[in-house]
Design an enzyme around this catalytic site. Structure first.
Site, mmCIF file in Angstrom:
data_model
loop_
_atom_site.group_PDB
_atom_site.id
_atom_site.type_symbol
_atom_site.label_atom_id
_atom_site.label_comp_id
_atom_site.label_asym_id
_atom_site.label_seq_id
_atom_site.Cartn_x
_atom_site.Cartn_y
_atom_site.Cartn_z
ATOM 1 N N ASP A 67 -17.070 10.810 13.023
ATOM 2 C CA ASP A 67 -16.035 9.780 12.978
ATOM 3 C C ASP A 67 -14.780 10.279 12.256
ATOM 4 O OD1 ASP A 67 -14.925 7.316 13.429
ATOM 5 O OD2 ASP A 67 -15.882 6.354 11.718
ATOM 6 N N ASN A 86 -17.268 3.367 24.150
ATOM 7 C CA ASN A 86 -16.027 4.156 24.163
ATOM 8 C C ASN A 86 -15.253 4.045 25.477
ATOM 9 O OD1 ASN A 86 -17.327 6.890 22.107
ATOM 10 N ND2 ASN A 86 -16.179 5.051 21.526
#
Length: 251
Positions: free
Chosen positions: A22, A70
């Protein structure tokens, strides 16, 4: 200055490390760059992390590469990510081969673009004989997708009379997950300062140690991995038992 690797007990190295990579986009924004460049730098970070993992004998590394959620990102970013997967997987293939690292994937790959699928299949073929370590890409993956699919598979078998509903237990359920061929992660690392799991390996990390750090993924490297492993080795893993029981077993 001593090397952090000297603080690691290689007899207690986690066998399987899962990573939520991340912070790519925030890293790029902080530097005034396009988010896609953050993802590109993330490939370099993964390269360094795999090298470090090999140094201490980690056998499996699973990385959250692209989640089912996503797809909701801006179209341009999704296209850039898919192009990056296609390019980087093929580019890294010789390095994986030379290090004895086998490539595997988990997730619903059917939705990936043809170029990405071709690169993945090429890399899997070329690295199939690797025995030193396994890199697992979680692509178009989410735990809810995986658990739902496992439930559907078991329900179908029960309906066909192949199994009885009362025969279904945790072990049987695990064998119907995408990770059936791999050990459960000992350690889950999330970079970027967030402290959540984000629909990642929810079944498999039931007893994993969780490690969160503020470092954005593109800046994550060898020392960062070693710090996580040292922290892991300093914890007592009880698996539902008491400290006294664990200590007695170690005598």
């Amino acid at each position: 200055m001593s090397d952090l690797i000297d603080q690691i007990d290689k007899t207690k190295t986690p066998k399987h490390i899962a990573i939520i990579m991340d912070g790519n986009g925030r890293w790029a924004k902080q530097k005034g760059l396009d988010r896609s460049l953050g993802h590109k730098e993330g490939i370099t970070a993964l390269h360094k992390t795999l090298e470090a993992a090999n140094e201490v004998g980690v056998k499996y590394v699973t990385v959250y590469t692209f989640s089912t959620e996503n797809w909701n990102r801006p179209k341009e970013e999704v296209e850039a990510l898919m192009n990056l997967v296609s390019y980087s997987v093929r580019l890294e293939t010789p390095t994986l081969v030379s290090s004895g690292t086998r490539l595997e994937c988990i997730g619903d790959l059917s939705r990936l673009p043809k170029a990405a699928l071709e690169s993945i299949e090429y890399c899997k073929r070329e690295t199939a004989k690797g025995t030193a370590a396994t890199l697992i890409l979680a692509l178009n993956y989410s735990s809810r997708w995986e658990i739902t699919k496992a439930a559907q598979d078991l329900a179908r078998k029960a309906a066909n009379g192949e199994i009885r509903p009362e025969d279904i237990d945790a072990d049987m359920f695990s064998q119907h997950l995408a990770t059936a061929n791999y050990p459960e992660p000992d350690l889950l690392i999330r970079t970027g300062g967030e402290q959540r799991i984000s629909n990642y390996l929810l079944w498999q990390i039931s007893y994993s140690e969780l490690y969160f750090c503020d470092t954005y993924w593109p800046d994550f490297g060898r020392d960062d991995l070693f710090k996580a492993i040292i922290e892991y080795q300093n914890r007592e893993r009880r698996f539902g038992k008491t400290s006294a029981q664990i200590q007695a077993e170690q005598v």
